[in-house]
Every structure is written in structure tokens, then in C-alpha cells.
Design an enzyme around this catalytic site. Structure first.
Site, PDB file in Angstrom:
ATOM      1  N   HIS A   1       5.987  -1.417  -8.466  1.00  0.00           N
ATOM      2  CA  HIS A   1       6.459  -1.622  -7.102  1.00  0.00           C
ATOM      3  C   HIS A   1       7.744  -0.827  -6.901  1.00  0.00           C
ATOM      4  O   HIS A   1       8.484  -0.561  -7.852  1.00  0.00           O
ATOM      5  CB  HIS A   1       6.702  -3.112  -6.849  1.00  0.00           C
ATOM      6  CG  HIS A   1       6.951  -3.448  -5.417  1.00  0.00           C
ATOM      7  ND1 HIS A   1       8.200  -3.336  -4.833  1.00  0.00           N
ATOM      8  CD2 HIS A   1       6.113  -3.874  -4.435  1.00  0.00           C
ATOM      9  CE1 HIS A   1       8.128  -3.690  -3.572  1.00  0.00           C
ATOM     10  NE2 HIS A   1       6.878  -4.022  -3.293  1.00  0.00           N
TER      11      HIS A   1
ATOM     12  N   GLU B   1       2.427   2.545  -0.709  1.00  0.00           N
ATOM     13  CA  GLU B   1       3.535   1.963   0.038  1.00  0.00           C
ATOM     14  C   GLU B   1       4.687   2.967   0.136  1.00  0.00           C
ATOM     15  O   GLU B   1       5.472   3.092  -0.802  1.00  0.00           O
ATOM     16  CB  GLU B   1       4.062   0.698  -0.653  1.00  0.00           C
ATOM     17  CG  GLU B   1       3.200  -0.525  -0.525  1.00  0.00           C
ATOM     18  CD  GLU B   1       3.988  -1.786  -0.832  1.00  0.00           C
ATOM     19  OE1 GLU B   1       4.024  -2.682   0.014  1.00  0.00           O
ATOM     20  OE2 GLU B   1       4.591  -1.868  -1.917  1.00  0.00           O
TER      21      GLU B   1
END
Length: 219
Positions: free
Chosen positions: A90, A138
Site C-alpha cells: 500500500h 491506486e
């Protein structure tokens, strides 16, 4: 087939500790949970034993097994408490590509699912060759914002979808996803689902927001 929805609890105060348990109790009211995954912080992963009917993932995992690995979160441990998947790389917990490769290789031999995050098309190309179960696109600049990735980066999502499908990897998209239309647009561009955090968790009524995202969506 319904889109996959991964909800990242991050380390928000209203989604950690006792509050994480309260949220899961609310989310449990949704009858069809097959396509919904809840990504919890390390201190709350024990809740997987209290909510065996929910799909609970970790927010991070390491490629080592049991042993002298202080601070590690091993797949072996996660599987022992009914957690069978994790986010990885992430934007708030980035890894080197070699560590990503080792973790994916380890996951293949342990029947463990990985959602590997990527910030741009070059990372998608590199990571997709390693064939994780999912890649979550993302773009860092849109995370937590009000502009949906499906509106801001449609061409990249289309390209990412082709790259991922060529390597038998499912594509998820995240950043700024807040509405059912954002999800529908992502699916129409070739994604299999979405990764959401603040769009659900920071909503004044998270359960109502999640119901609005899942109730009328068809793949």
C-alpha cells in the site's frame, strides 16, 4: 457477478480496537458478504475468530514463517486465525520489488491471497508479471480525495486491465471511490472491483454507505 469490494480500515480511530468490532457488527447486517472483504490492522486481526462469516484480510503480511522475526506478520499465523489474504505494498507501507516477489512466491505455496497495490502503469507491468491474485491500482495523489480514479484516470485503468488480464491477474482500483457510479465506471473500464477506505470508514454512517455501494450493483 458482483464487483469485489475491499474495505481498508487503515488505522482510523473509529475503525480500530473496540470500534473495529462495532463496525464489523454493523457490516454483518448485509446478507450477501461473498464479494466484500474487510482489511484490518494487526491489532484487530483476532476479530477474524469472532466473525468467521466475514472475509477478513490483513493490511500487510511478511514472507517469513514462524521464527525469530520480531514484528513480523506471517501467513502461517494469519491462516491459523482464519485470515486467508492481505493487502501488500500500500502507498502507506511500500516495499521493494524483491520483497514483493518473495511474498508472492511464498503466498503461492501457502494458499494465501494477495492484493498488491501499484501506483502507476510501470508498477502494474512489473507486478503483474509476478502474478499475484489481485493488483490494486491506486494513484497516490488521489487517495483520500474527492476525485474518483475512474474519472481521473480512465485510460490507465483500461490499459491496466489489459495488462492484468494478460497475466491472469484481477484488477482492482482505488482512490476517491465513494459512490455506486464510481464502482460501475471502474467495472466498465475492465476492473473486477474496488479498494475503498475513507469513502466508507470516514462516512458518518459507514453501514449506510456500504449498503448504498453494494445493494444495486451488478457485474
Amino acid at each position: 457477478m458482483k464487483p469485489l469490494i475491499f474495505i481498508n480500515f487503515k488505522h482510523y480511530e473509529n475503525a480500530t480496537g473496540r470500534n473495529a468490532e462495532l463496525l464489523l457488527n454493523e457490516f454483518r447486517k448485509i446478507k450477501d458478504q461473498k464479494n466484500i472483504y474487510y482489511c484490518l490492522g494487526p491489532g484487530d486481526l483476532r476479530l477474524s475468530l469472532e466473525f468467521p462469516d466475514l472475509n477478513i484480510y490483513s493490511q500487510h503480511v511478511d514472507y517469513n514463517g514462524y521464527g525469530p522475526y520480531t514484528g513480523s506478520i506471517s501467513m502461517n499465523f494469519l491462516k491459523s486465525i482464519n485470515v486467508n489474504g492481505s493487502l501488500l505494498n500500500h502507498s502507506e507501507k511500500r516495499l521493494e520489488i524483491d520483497d514483493i516477489r518473495k511474498t508472492i512466491e511464498y503466498s503461492k505455496s501457502h494458499d494465501f491471497k494477495l492484493v498488491v497495490c501499484a501506483e502507476n502503469i510501470d508498477e502494474i507491468k512489473s507486478i503483474s508479471k509476478l502474478r499475484p491474485d489481485y493488483i490494486a491500482y491506486e494513484p497516490r495523489e488521489l487517495i483520500g480525495g474527492d476525485i474518483s480514479v475512474s474519472n481521473a484516470k480512465p485510460d490507465i485503468i483500461r490499459s491496466a486491465s489489459l495488462i492484468c488480464s494478460g497475466n491472469d491477474v484481477k484488477l482492482l482500483v482505488g482512490a476517491g471511490i465513494k459512490t455506486e457510479n464510481d464502482i460501475k465506471a471502474s467495472i466498465n473500464l475492465g476492473a473486477s472491483g474496488v479498494l475503498i477506505a475513507s469513502g466508507v470508514i470516514k462516512d458518518p454512517k459507514p453501514i449506510n454507505k456500504l449498503i448504498s455501494l453494494t445493494g444495486n450493483i451488478t457485474g
